[in-house]
Design a protein around this motif. Structure first.
Motif, short mmCIF file in Angstrom:
data_model
loop_
_atom_site.label_atom_id
_atom_site.label_comp_id
_atom_site.label_asym_id
_atom_site.label_seq_id
_atom_site.Cartn_x
_atom_site.Cartn_y
_atom_site.Cartn_z
N LEU A 29 -19.16 -3.70 -11.11
CA LEU A 29 -18.45 -4.66 -10.31
C LEU A 29 -17.27 -5.30 -10.80
CD1 LEU A 29 -21.88 -6.45 -9.24
CD2 LEU A 29 -20.16 -5.41 -7.43
N ARG A 30 -17.45 -5.46 -12.25
CA ARG A 30 -16.33 -6.31 -13.09
C ARG A 30 -15.12 -5.16 -12.85
NH1 ARG A 30 -18.31 -6.55 -17.51
NH2 ARG A 30 -19.12 -8.55 -17.41
N CYS A 33 -13.50 -5.53 -9.25
CA CYS A 33 -12.46 -6.85 -9.01
C CYS A 33 -11.38 -6.74 -9.89
CB CYS A 33 -13.46 -7.90 -9.42
SG CYS A 33 -14.77 -8.41 -8.62
N VAL A 44 -12.93 -7.93 -1.76
CA VAL A 44 -13.85 -6.82 -2.32
C VAL A 44 -15.02 -6.92 -1.61
CG1 VAL A 44 -13.04 -6.86 -4.83
CG2 VAL A 44 -14.71 -8.51 -4.14
N ILE A 46 -18.81 -6.22 -0.87
CA ILE A 46 -20.05 -5.85 -1.89
C ILE A 46 -21.16 -6.40 -1.14
CG2 ILE A 46 -18.50 -6.36 -4.11
CD1 ILE A 46 -19.93 -9.20 -4.05
N CYS A 54 -18.94 -11.71 -8.38
CA CYS A 54 -17.71 -11.32 -8.25
C CYS A 54 -16.78 -12.56 -7.78
CB CYS A 54 -17.43 -10.44 -6.91
SG CYS A 54 -18.23 -8.78 -7.28
N TYR A 57 -15.29 -13.44 -11.01
CA TYR A 57 -14.63 -12.49 -11.75
C TYR A 57 -13.22 -12.54 -11.24
CZ TYR A 57 -18.20 -9.81 -13.64
OH TYR A 57 -19.29 -9.51 -14.49
N VAL A 65 -13.79 -12.38 -1.77
CA VAL A 65 -15.24 -12.03 -1.77
C VAL A 65 -15.90 -11.68 -0.56
CG1 VAL A 65 -17.53 -12.03 -2.82
CG2 VAL A 65 -15.27 -12.72 -4.19
#
Length: 228
Positions: A29-30, A33, A44, A46, A54, A57, A65
């Motif tokens: 996930l990092r 992002c 992003v 997710i 997120c 980040y 997000v």
């Protein structure tokens, strides 16, 4: 629909950069992002659990997000979808992509679909959050797609969306054209599922899609640059 994409930054704003795998780790996930931030994507995409991760980040940029709700089957109650949405918003979600109850469409129970959409759109609009309805077109007839799009034209979510990417098929040019024509500007259309190259992406945008859900954002941008 004629849209001139001037540069890669403009194109990146069409992308919902996606990672919806069950086995996605915090490191994955990092990385997602980081990529989204570097490219300048719109969002992003997710699952709802890692929204807060997120959000942290991406706190220093304008990438949204987006939480996928009742993903990927849509087979939860309206109440549970609304609860999941409210939790995702509390955790920092800027946008919501929910999977409608496809079984109710197949049964011709459009009143249920309208009620589900109405409640979810209301929950999102109460917090000024963008709302997208995922149709999962691979399981629908053209007439069923049109009927749900007509409901969306009335209820007015921000977007209707072709697919989860987890069904038996993804976005098709024919379906995008049908959805764009049916809603007639009342909401926007997101094409998602199987869009992995610039040629396909370009066709979707030319037909009127204003968001592209893809895990291949970098590959598409590379294709765009090679085409210039």
């Amino acid at each position: 629909m004629s849209i001139k994409i001037e540069n890669e930054k403009q194109l990146a704003k069409f992308f919902d950069h996606t990672l919806l795998k069950a086995f996605a780790t915090d490191d994955d996930l990092r990385a997602l992002c980081k990529d989204a931030k570097e490219m300048g994507t719109a969002m992003v995409a997710i699952n709802s659990y890692p929204v807060s991760v997120c959000k942290e980040y991406l706190k220093d940029c304008d990438v949204h997000v987006g939480a996928a709700i009742a993903f990927p089957l849509g087979q939860t109650t309206i109440a549970s979808k609304v609860f999941e949405i409210k939790q995702a918003i509390e955790d920092g979600a800027d946008e919501i992509d929910y999977v409608m109850n496809v079984g109710k469409v197949k049964a011709g129970q459009y009143d249920y679909i309208k009620e589900e959409m109405t409640q979810i759109v209301a929950a999102c609009k109460a917090k000024n959050i963008l709302c997208k309805v995922i149709f999962e077109n691979c399981y629908l007839t053209k007439e069923e797609i049109k009927e749900v799009a007509l409901i969306a034209k009335e209820v007015k979510p921000d977007f209707i969306k072709t697919s989860t990417g987890f069904g038996t098929g993804g976005a098709t040019l024919e379906d995008v054209a049908l959805m764009v024509k049916t809603v007639d500007g009342a909401c926007q259309v997101k094409a998602a599922g199987g869009i992995r190259d610039w040629a396909t992406c370009k066709q979707m945008i030319e037909l009127g899609a204003t968001r592209i859900g893809t895990s291949s954002s970098r590959e598409i941008l590379a294709g765009f640059l090679a085409d210039q």
